[in-house]
Design a protein around this motif. Structure first.
Motif, short mmCIF file in Angstrom:
data_model
loop_
_atom_site.label_atom_id
_atom_site.label_comp_id
_atom_site.label_asym_id
_atom_site.label_seq_id
_atom_site.Cartn_x
_atom_site.Cartn_y
_atom_site.Cartn_z
N LEU A 46 0.83 -1.21 0.00
CA LEU A 46 0.00 0.00 0.00
C LEU A 46 0.86 1.26 0.00
O LEU A 46 1.87 1.32 0.71
CB LEU A 46 -0.90 0.03 1.24
N ALA A 47 0.44 2.24 -0.80
CA ALA A 47 1.17 3.50 -0.82
C ALA A 47 0.81 4.29 0.44
O ALA A 47 -0.37 4.49 0.73
CB ALA A 47 0.78 4.30 -2.06
N VAL A 48 1.81 4.69 1.22
CA VAL A 48 1.55 5.46 2.44
C VAL A 48 2.49 6.66 2.52
O VAL A 48 3.53 6.70 1.86
CB VAL A 48 1.75 4.60 3.72
N ASN A 49 2.10 7.64 3.33
CA ASN A 49 2.95 8.81 3.55
C ASN A 49 3.94 8.48 4.66
O ASN A 49 3.54 8.32 5.81
CB ASN A 49 2.10 10.01 3.99
N ILE A 80 4.20 10.64 8.13
CA ILE A 80 3.30 10.48 9.28
C ILE A 80 3.16 8.99 9.62
O ILE A 80 2.09 8.52 9.97
CB ILE A 80 1.93 11.17 9.09
N THR A 93 -2.73 10.79 11.82
CA THR A 93 -2.82 11.88 10.84
C THR A 93 -2.89 13.25 11.52
O THR A 93 -2.26 14.20 11.07
CB THR A 93 -4.08 11.72 9.97
N LYS A 145 -15.02 8.85 2.16
CA LYS A 145 -14.28 8.99 0.91
C LYS A 145 -13.66 10.38 0.77
O LYS A 145 -12.64 10.55 0.09
CB LYS A 145 -15.26 8.75 -0.25
N ALA A 203 -6.74 11.37 1.26
CA ALA A 203 -6.52 10.74 -0.04
C ALA A 203 -6.27 9.27 0.24
O ALA A 203 -6.08 8.89 1.39
CB ALA A 203 -5.33 11.39 -0.71
N PRO A 204 -6.24 8.42 -0.81
CA PRO A 204 -6.02 6.99 -0.54
C PRO A 204 -4.80 6.71 0.33
O PRO A 204 -4.85 5.86 1.21
CB PRO A 204 -5.84 6.41 -1.94
N SER A 205 -3.72 7.47 0.13
CA SER A 205 -2.50 7.20 0.90
C SER A 205 -2.73 7.43 2.39
O SER A 205 -2.04 6.85 3.23
CB SER A 205 -1.35 8.06 0.39
N ILE A 206 -3.71 8.26 2.75
CA ILE A 206 -4.03 8.48 4.16
C ILE A 206 -5.07 7.46 4.63
O ILE A 206 -4.98 6.90 5.72
CB ILE A 206 -4.51 9.93 4.38
N GLN A 207 -6.05 7.18 3.76
CA GLN A 207 -7.12 6.25 4.14
C GLN A 207 -6.59 4.84 4.40
O GLN A 207 -7.14 4.10 5.20
CB GLN A 207 -8.18 6.21 3.03
N HIS A 208 -5.48 4.47 3.73
CA HIS A 208 -4.91 3.14 3.88
C HIS A 208 -4.41 2.83 5.27
O HIS A 208 -4.47 1.72 5.73
CB HIS A 208 -3.63 3.03 3.01
N SER A 245 -3.07 5.69 7.99
CA SER A 245 -3.10 6.58 9.15
C SER A 245 -4.47 7.20 9.42
O SER A 245 -4.67 7.80 10.46
CB SER A 245 -2.02 7.66 9.05
N ARG A 267 -9.88 21.94 -3.13
CA ARG A 267 -9.29 20.84 -3.90
C ARG A 267 -10.15 19.61 -3.67
O ARG A 267 -10.83 19.51 -2.66
CB ARG A 267 -7.87 20.55 -3.41
N SER A 320 -9.12 16.60 -3.06
CA SER A 320 -8.58 15.67 -2.07
C SER A 320 -7.63 16.40 -1.13
O SER A 320 -7.26 17.54 -1.39
CB SER A 320 -7.83 14.53 -2.76
N ILE A 321 -7.23 15.68 -0.06
CA ILE A 321 -6.38 16.24 1.00
C ILE A 321 -6.74 17.68 1.32
O ILE A 321 -5.88 18.56 1.33
CB ILE A 321 -4.87 16.20 0.70
N TYR A 348 -9.32 20.23 3.90
CA TYR A 348 -10.36 20.35 4.92
C TYR A 348 -11.56 21.08 4.33
O TYR A 348 -11.42 21.84 3.38
CB TYR A 348 -9.82 21.11 6.13
#
Lengths: 170, 342
Positions: free
Chosen positions: A56-59, A62, B35, B99, B103-108, B110, B231, B233-234, B236
């Protein structure tokens, strides 16, 4: 507190002593010298620090380093073959003008790779969704999406080039 | 940006986690995804000496349905909620809200549902680096006694609750379970929010949100979430709204509207229910009126706490309200029989 963790990094198993307050980004970039992992905002907004953890792509900015214990991490350094042959995605970004200043590129490519590994027939909408967490201030995104689409259009055999040996995690 | 030193605790079961929370109280923080917390720690806004990670607690990471409720553990990742198939047609409003987070990288990894509900309030003058903040006096939220977001200053903090899942979950009448070492209680979600900017949650220092219970859909009811962002995504919300509308097939019998990102907590607009009740479902005039009422109610709370102008946000409350109510009504009318809905 200092502790030792074990992880698969770009196909190699490594043991490394870390501190609790290290992020994965700090470990990869500052301690292991993998400077393809960029620090942009440091707040999980720009995606320049994206790496792939367990598919999975993650940041990584953080993501605590301690939480990567036992996992499989892929950075941009692990994508090309040992002899320097570029991964199809990397080649496509070069050929289709998906790179300008290059700062967002590692994150873009890794987000795209995580998507294509899961869904090799991704549509334009899928690609835009998968790259939603990666900001680019140069290209306007058009060429980036085209670069990923160009890989999707190629035969699936080409996409699934195994460029590294994945070992067992855990 | 580096993190200050702290101890990272990884309890193996919930009891151990609650025990730690009981022992260390306000010196520690619960870490679900990170996050919100991790960034605030980097900026020096949160300085816990100890983090209690929920990552090894599978009991807090499950989704199940029982007794007509959808039960979501606090540490369930947003991506797992999106992947839970029944949500697509049974709780579409929740799907829209989840949703829209990050973004997906955060939802995965953190982004978790508990973290989204328990995130601290935000303000453009507070969520900044130490360097930025040092240029001004300390604000109420940081322990000082002034507010830069409120015109003319204020002795209260006017930060806003930016949770996207809270408005829709409150509109859907969700309940939450809160646990401490010696106690467990289940309360309506709206009671989690204190509407005090300095301390936006009503959780005690030794308490932790453990589970969210969302009622199942009822025939003739629909919900929808609407979020205005610059925007896609990402970002508030500039204004967000969670709407729940129940009809008897032609008339509205019940409606709830919660506005997010304008006040110190999710803002319930009571007037909307009165306006819509017994009116023809989907009547544009009634929805227009509800939009105006939401705008009038929200106006008193909107401070200059995000980059968009106060006047614009005030006007947009009406627009976002109407969109959310219209979509919820449409769903209510098409979902008269939930068992057939798919």
């Amino acid at each position: 507190m200092s502790r030792e963790i074990k992880l698969m990094l770009n196909g190699n198993q490594i043991f490394v002593a870390i501190e609790d307050n290290w992020t994965l980004l700090y470990l990869l970039r500052e301690k292991l010298g993998l400077t393809g992992v960029k620090e942009g905002c440091g707040q999980g907004e720009c995606g320049a620090c994206t790496v792939i953890v367990d598919g999975l792509a993650v940041n990584s900015c953080i993501y605590f380093a301690v939480e990567v214990d036992g996992k499989d991490v892929l950075t941009i350094e692990g994508l090309a073959a040992a002899d320097g042959t570029l991964h199809p995605l990397q080649k496509s970004f070069v050929e289709n003008g998906g790179i300008q200043c290059g700062f967002c590129t590692p994150g873009m490519i890794l987000s795209a790779k995580a998507l294509l590994d899961e869904n090799p027939q991704a549509t334009e909408a899928d690609i835009k969704q998968a790259l939603a967490g990666n900001l680019c201030r140069c290209t306007g995104y058009v060429q980036i999406v085209e670069s990923v689409e160009a890989v999707v259009d190629k035969s699936s055999e080409d996409i699934n080039v195994v460029v590294r040996e994945t070992g067992e995690s855990g | 940006m580096r993190l200050p030193p702290f101890a990272y605790e990884r309890p193996r079961d919930l009891y151990e986690a609650l025990e730690l929370l009981n022992t260390f109280g306000k010196d520690c923080r619960v870490l679900a995804g990170g996050t919100d917390l991790l960034v605030r720690m980097k900026q020096g806004l949160a300085t816990p000496s100890r983090l209690i990670s929920l990552k090894d607690l599978p009991e807090l990471a499950t989704i199940n349905e029982s007794d007509g409720f959808l039960n979501i553990g606090t540490a369930v990742k947003l991506a797992d909620i999106l992947a839970y198939e029944p949500i697509q047609y049974r709780w579409p409003g929740l799907l829209e809200a989840v949703k829209s987070v990050g973004a997906p990288s955060i939802q995965h990894f953190s982004g978790t549902i508990g973290g989204n509900l328990c995130q601290d309030n935000r303000c453009q003058f507070y969520n900044q680096s130490k360097f930025f903040r040092q240029a001004r006096q300390t604000c109420n939220k940081a322990g000082g006694n002034t507010c830069f977001a409120w015109k003319g200053g204020s002795d209260k903090c006017h930060s806003i609750c930016q949770s996207d899942s809270a408005p829709i979950l409150i509109a859907m009448d969700a309940r939450i379970t809160i646990k401490s070492k010696n106690e467990s209680r289940t309360i309506p979600l709206e009671e989690l929010y204190s509407s005090v900017g300095e301390r936006p949650l009503t959780l005690a220092d030794d308490e932790m949100l453990t589970e969210i219970h969302v009622p199942g859909p009822v025939p003739g009811a629909g919900c929808a979430f609407e979020k205005l962002t610059y925007r896609s995504s990402i970002d508030y919300a500039v204004v967000s709204a969670g709407a729940y509308v129940q009809t008897d097939g032609s008339k509205t019998v019940n409606a709830r509207l919660i506005i997010g990102a304008v006040a110190r907590g999710p803002l319930a607009i009571a007037a909307v229910e009165k306006t819509l009740k017994d009116r023809t479902a989907g009547d544009e005039e009634a929805i227009d009126q509800a939009g105006r009422e939401a705008m009038n109610a929200a106006e008193a709370f909107i401070a200059n706490n995000i980059t968009q102008p106060v006047e614009y946000r005030t006007q947009m409350v009406s627009v976002i309200t109407k969109r959310a109510l219209s979509r919820a009504t449409k769903r209510a009318l098409s979902h008269t029989d939930v068992s057939e809905a798919k």
